[in-house]
Design an enzyme around this catalytic site. Structure first.
Site, short mmCIF file in Angstrom:
data_model
loop_
_atom_site.label_atom_id
_atom_site.label_comp_id
_atom_site.label_asym_id
_atom_site.label_seq_id
_atom_site.Cartn_x
_atom_site.Cartn_y
_atom_site.Cartn_z
N ASP A 67 0.81 -1.22 0.00
CA ASP A 67 0.00 0.00 0.00
C ASP A 67 0.85 1.27 0.00
O ASP A 67 2.06 1.22 0.21
CB ASP A 67 -0.97 0.00 1.20
CG ASP A 67 -0.31 -0.48 2.49
OD1 ASP A 67 0.92 -0.34 2.62
OD2 ASP A 67 -1.02 -1.00 3.36
N ASN A 136 -7.23 -3.12 14.29
CA ASN A 136 -8.62 -3.35 13.87
C ASN A 136 -8.75 -4.55 12.93
O ASN A 136 -9.80 -4.77 12.35
CB ASN A 136 -9.20 -2.09 13.21
CG ASN A 136 -8.48 -1.73 11.91
OD1 ASN A 136 -7.56 -2.42 11.49
ND2 ASN A 136 -8.90 -0.65 11.27
N HIS A 138 -7.02 -5.08 10.10
CA HIS A 138 -6.76 -4.85 8.66
C HIS A 138 -5.48 -5.56 8.21
O HIS A 138 -4.56 -5.78 9.01
CB HIS A 138 -6.74 -3.36 8.29
CG HIS A 138 -5.57 -2.58 8.75
ND1 HIS A 138 -5.61 -1.22 8.94
CD2 HIS A 138 -4.29 -2.93 9.05
CE1 HIS A 138 -4.44 -0.77 9.32
NE2 HIS A 138 -3.60 -1.80 9.41
P1 PGA Z 1 2.33 -1.87 12.86
O1 PGA Z 1 1.30 -1.89 11.65
O2 PGA Z 1 3.36 -2.91 12.57
O3 PGA Z 1 2.88 -0.48 12.85
O4 PGA Z 1 1.56 -2.18 14.10
C1 PGA Z 1 0.75 -3.08 11.20
C2 PGA Z 1 -0.36 -2.81 10.21
O5 PGA Z 1 -1.12 -1.83 10.38
O6 PGA Z 1 -0.50 -3.59 9.26
#
Ligand code: PGA
Length: 262
Positions: A67, A136, A138
């Protein structure tokens, strides 16, 4: 799903890096799907160290990132292109022209999204997809209620995702509201997926992904439909799993297999 629970976050990240490195050694032309975020910083640090130690050549590897924030140019300090260059690509001998991050500073997100999917198709798809998970649930920026068969497209970020990523920006207002993300359908087409999650703030999402119902309410739960998924956790992220002792029985402290007496 193969659920591997390590004692520490560092161990989970180092072992994930080890698996990616093995894939590159096994297949020098491997196509990798890559992720960003705080968790991946540790994975990439271990990958850079391992590549130096084993003199790994990345010269023929192709990568696709999941992304990019919409409206951010590749040289913006907060862009995922910059993140990838600084955490990984500048430290290995990869050909930068073989590294792909969605181009998110154009005028037409749908065109950019379709072009991204087309290039993935042209190279024959992703062999190994690295994933993190949001609090959440995702994966990529496929926020809850994303179609489980979605393709690359523009997504509106939830407030919780913008707040979780606020630390990479000066103020909350600077955190983009939209992102181009590879879809869940695209992720499920990878030959193999490797998801890394550490810390107790991920425990609820990790439970939903592994033991909850397959539901767009937790996009990562779609991985239950994929036949080759390895989830690498630390003890904190695994703390809500009801079948934790079962996963430990099969893979004590994340070891590949304990079934020596079969
Ligand atoms: P993070 O993000 O490793 O900063 O917790 C993970 C994500 O949102 O896929």
């Amino acid at each position: 799903m193969k659920v591997l629970i390590y004692r520490t976050a560092q161990e989970a990240k180092t072992q994930a890096a080890h698996r990616i490195l093995s894939a590159v050694h096994r297949e020098p032309e491997v196509v990798l799907g890559l992720a960003t975020g705080g968790t991946m910083e540790g994975v990439y640090a271990a990958l850079v160290a391992g590549s130096r130690q084993h003199d790994t050549s990345w010269a023929k590897v192709t990568t696709f990132n999941l992304d990019e924030y919409w409206g951010i140019s590749p040289d913006d300090p907060a862009s995922y292109r910059r993140y990838m260059n600084h955490h990984l690509f500048y430290h290995i001998d990869i050909d930068l022209s073989q590294t792909h991050v969605p181009l998110a500073d154009g005028a037409d997100p749908q065109k950019a999204a379709q072009a991204y999917d087309a290039v993935i198709r042209e190279v024959g798809g992703i062999d190994l997809q690295l994933l993190g998970i949001g609090v959440n649930g995702h994966i990529g920026f496929n926020e809850p209620t994303s179609s489980l068969s979605s393709r690359t497209r523009l997504k509106t970020l939830t407030q919780s995702t913008r707040e979780a990523n606020r630390r990479f920006f000066r103020t909350i207002d600077e955190v983009p509201k939209y992102a181009l993300t590879v879809g869940i359908g695209t992720i499920l087409e990878a030959s193999e997926c490797l998801l890394v999650a550490t810390g107790d703030n991920k425990a609820a999402a990790v439970w939903s992904m592994i033991e909850g119902a397959v539901s767009a309410a937790c996009p990562a739960s779609a991985l239950q439909m994929h036949a080759q998924v390895t989830v690498m956790l630390d003890a904190a992220a695994a703390k809500d799993l009801k079948l934790r002792s079962y996963y430990q029985l099969v893979h004590p402290d994340g070891q590949e297999s304990a079934l020596n007496d079969v």
